[in-house]
Design a protein around this motif. Structure first.
Motif, short mmCIF file in Angstrom:
data_model
loop_
_atom_site.label_atom_id
_atom_site.label_comp_id
_atom_site.label_asym_id
_atom_site.label_seq_id
_atom_site.Cartn_x
_atom_site.Cartn_y
_atom_site.Cartn_z
N THR A 138 -3.65 8.45 -20.22
CA THR A 138 -2.41 7.63 -20.15
C THR A 138 -1.16 8.47 -20.38
OG1 THR A 138 -2.70 7.09 -22.50
CG2 THR A 138 -3.64 5.55 -20.88
N ASP A 139 -1.28 9.56 -21.17
CA ASP A 139 -0.11 10.39 -21.46
C ASP A 139 0.17 11.42 -20.37
OD1 ASP A 139 0.18 9.01 -23.79
OD2 ASP A 139 -0.80 10.55 -25.06
N ARG A 140 -0.72 11.57 -19.43
CA ARG A 140 -0.53 12.60 -18.40
C ARG A 140 0.62 12.27 -17.47
NH1 ARG A 140 -6.80 14.04 -16.63
NH2 ARG A 140 -7.34 15.14 -18.58
N THR A 141 0.99 11.00 -17.39
CA THR A 141 2.09 10.61 -16.49
C THR A 141 3.45 10.63 -17.19
OG1 THR A 141 1.67 8.29 -17.04
CG2 THR A 141 0.53 9.21 -15.11
N ASP A 142 3.45 11.04 -18.46
CA ASP A 142 4.69 11.05 -19.24
C ASP A 142 5.04 12.50 -19.57
OD1 ASP A 142 6.82 10.72 -20.93
OD2 ASP A 142 5.86 9.16 -22.15
N THR A 143 6.17 12.95 -19.05
CA THR A 143 6.60 14.33 -19.27
C THR A 143 6.88 14.60 -20.73
OG1 THR A 143 7.60 14.35 -17.07
CG2 THR A 143 8.24 16.11 -18.55
N ASN A 144 7.44 13.59 -21.42
CA ASN A 144 7.75 13.76 -22.83
C ASN A 144 6.48 14.00 -23.65
OD1 ASN A 144 10.50 13.40 -22.37
ND2 ASN A 144 10.36 11.16 -22.57
N LYS A 145 5.39 13.29 -23.33
CA LYS A 145 4.13 13.46 -24.04
C LYS A 145 3.55 14.86 -23.81
CE LYS A 145 3.73 9.30 -25.81
NZ LYS A 145 3.69 9.08 -27.26
N LEU A 146 3.71 15.36 -22.60
CA LEU A 146 3.20 16.71 -22.29
C LEU A 146 3.98 17.77 -23.07
CD1 LEU A 146 2.74 16.39 -18.41
CD2 LEU A 146 0.97 16.29 -20.17
N VAL A 147 5.31 17.60 -23.12
CA VAL A 147 6.13 18.56 -23.85
C VAL A 147 5.86 18.46 -25.35
CG1 VAL A 147 8.49 19.22 -24.42
CG2 VAL A 147 7.90 18.59 -22.07
N GLU A 148 5.65 17.22 -25.82
CA GLU A 148 5.37 17.02 -27.24
C GLU A 148 4.06 17.72 -27.65
OE1 GLU A 148 4.60 13.31 -30.37
OE2 GLU A 148 5.14 12.93 -28.28
N TYR A 149 3.08 17.69 -26.77
CA TYR A 149 1.81 18.38 -27.06
C TYR A 149 2.03 19.89 -27.19
CZ TYR A 149 -2.81 20.37 -26.46
OH TYR A 149 -3.95 21.11 -26.63
N THR A 156 0.83 -1.21 0.00
CA THR A 156 0.00 0.00 0.00
C THR A 156 0.86 1.25 0.00
OG1 THR A 156 -1.72 -1.17 1.20
CG2 THR A 156 -1.84 1.23 1.22
N SER A 157 1.92 1.23 0.76
CA SER A 157 2.81 2.37 0.82
C SER A 157 3.48 2.60 -0.52
CB SER A 157 3.86 2.14 1.91
OG SER A 157 4.80 3.17 1.90
N SER A 158 3.84 1.46 -1.20
CA SER A 158 4.48 1.60 -2.51
C SER A 158 3.54 2.18 -3.54
CB SER A 158 4.97 0.22 -2.96
OG SER A 158 5.51 0.29 -4.26
N THR A 159 2.26 1.75 -3.52
CA THR A 159 1.26 2.25 -4.47
C THR A 159 1.01 3.73 -4.26
OG1 THR A 159 0.22 0.09 -4.53
CG2 THR A 159 -1.08 1.95 -5.34
N THR A 160 0.92 4.10 -3.01
CA THR A 160 0.69 5.51 -2.68
C THR A 160 1.85 6.37 -3.17
OG1 THR A 160 -0.55 4.85 -0.75
CG2 THR A 160 0.21 7.14 -0.82
N SER A 161 3.05 5.83 -3.03
CA SER A 161 4.23 6.57 -3.47
C SER A 161 4.19 6.78 -4.98
CB SER A 161 5.50 5.82 -3.06
OG SER A 161 6.63 6.47 -3.57
N ASN A 162 3.81 5.71 -5.74
CA ASN A 162 3.74 5.83 -7.20
C ASN A 162 2.67 6.83 -7.62
OD1 ASN A 162 5.77 3.96 -7.55
ND2 ASN A 162 4.35 2.21 -7.66
N THR A 163 1.52 6.81 -6.90
CA THR A 163 0.42 7.73 -7.24
C THR A 163 0.83 9.17 -7.01
OG1 THR A 163 -1.19 6.05 -6.64
CG2 THR A 163 -1.99 8.32 -6.78
N GLN A 164 1.51 9.41 -5.90
CA GLN A 164 1.96 10.75 -5.60
C GLN A 164 2.99 11.23 -6.61
OE1 GLN A 164 3.36 10.56 -1.61
NE2 GLN A 164 1.29 10.72 -0.69
N GLN A 165 3.82 10.22 -7.10
CA GLN A 165 4.88 10.59 -8.02
C GLN A 165 4.32 11.13 -9.34
OE1 GLN A 165 7.53 7.39 -8.87
NE2 GLN A 165 8.94 8.62 -10.14
N HIS A 166 3.11 10.61 -9.77
CA HIS A 166 2.53 11.01 -11.03
C HIS A 166 1.27 11.86 -10.83
CE1 HIS A 166 5.29 8.32 -13.14
NE2 HIS A 166 4.93 7.33 -12.33
#
Length: 310
Positions: free
Chosen positions: A59-70, A20-30
């Protein structure tokens, strides 16, 4: 010698505290804030990062490259409006009366010099034709009343053939002697002249008194009617008209009664206004002003202030 290798398989419990702690960490990261900050770290503004995050797929919201590409493929168009207030610009659609939604109003330029103001012409009493006409009408009406009083008019109820008014009435005399052959001066004109006198010569201080004296002059009435004679008491006659069928000397036609009523009202308005106390003449106004006017009050106030100082 035999070597035994033991393989230990570790099963991950999805409900364990560690997982649970690991999932929360991933969610916060993105998270949204995290991804926006990542784009801003690359030199973009917060508005641009938020625009990219809002418009790309989930799905692209968690990818910085996709955001910059847009942002590279969809650059923001130049906005002539000021962008320093992000809050007001992004929420202006919710406020229909905000500055961004106000329509420009082009007001015409008015040149004061081009405005033409019509000057009011002051009608002089001595040269007023309307007042002269009223005086003539009242003079002839007075002569008519004197004839009726002396019984010079007989058979007042008789009309000529094809006429809807009496031959001995004032209306018949008006048509014959005053109106003219072509009827250039009608009862409507008489009423217009009377209204002119009321509107133009009953406004300025002391002017009505001049009208009163002019109507009583030799060129008009040449004196009041003798109101001791009941026939000449026009105020009383108008008051009790409906109680007495002989109020108009036996005349019955509408035109005759109409012109007599009009003449009575003209006489009462101009001549009887002072008699019934409806108005004060100029001398009475001056007497009241000398006793209770503004100048007197100012002098009394000065005397009171002087007494207080002493």
């Amino acid at each position: 010698t035999t070597t035994t290798t033991t393989t230990t398989t570790t099963t991950t419990n999805p409900y364990s505290i560690n997982n649970t702690s690991s999932t929360t960490s991933n969610t916060q990261q993105h998270s949204q804030q995290h991804m926006i900050q990542q784009v801003m770290n690359l030199g973009y503004t917060r508005d641009e990062a938020l625009r990219a995050y809002t418009n790309v797929s989930t799905t692209d919201r968690t990818d910085t490259n996709k955001l910059v590409e847009y942002l590279v493929k969809n650059p923001k168009k130049d906005d002539k409006k000021s962008t320093y207030n992000t809050y007001s610009n992004t929420n202006s659609s919710y406020y229909p009366y905000s500055n961004s939604n106000k329509k420009k109003v082009y007001r015409p330029v008015i040149n004061i010099d081009d405005i033409k103001v019509e000057k009011e012409e002051i009608c002089d009493i001595e040269e007023c034709e309307c007042l002269e006409h009223v005086g003539i009408m009242l003079r002839e009406y007075k002569n008519f009343l004197l004839k009726v009083y002396k019984n010079e008019n007989n058979d007042n109820d008789k009309c000529d053939k094809d006429k809807d008014y009496e031959k001995n009435g004032f209306y018949a005399y008006f048509l014959e002697a005053i109106s003219g052959e072509d009827g250039e001066y009608s009862l409507s004109d008489v009423m217009d002249d009377f209204i002119h006198v009321m509107v133009k010569h009953d406004v300025r201080y002391g002017e009505f008194n001049k009208v009163y004296k002019k109507i009583l002059g030799e060129d008009a009435l040449n004196g009041k009617l003798d109101e001791n004679i009941e026939l000449f008491n026009l105020l009383k006659r108008n008051r009790f008209t409906h109680d007495n069928d002989d109020s108009y000397f036996g005349f019955k036609s509408v035109k005759e009664i109409t012109i007599q009523q009009l003449m009575d009202k003209m006489y009462c308005y101009i001549i009887n206004s002072y008699d019934i106390g409806a108005r004060l003449n100029k001398q009475e106004y001056d007497d009241l002003d000398s006793k209770f006017g503004l100048k007197v009050k100012q002098e009394l106030k000065k005397d009171d202030d002087a007494d207080d100082d002493n």
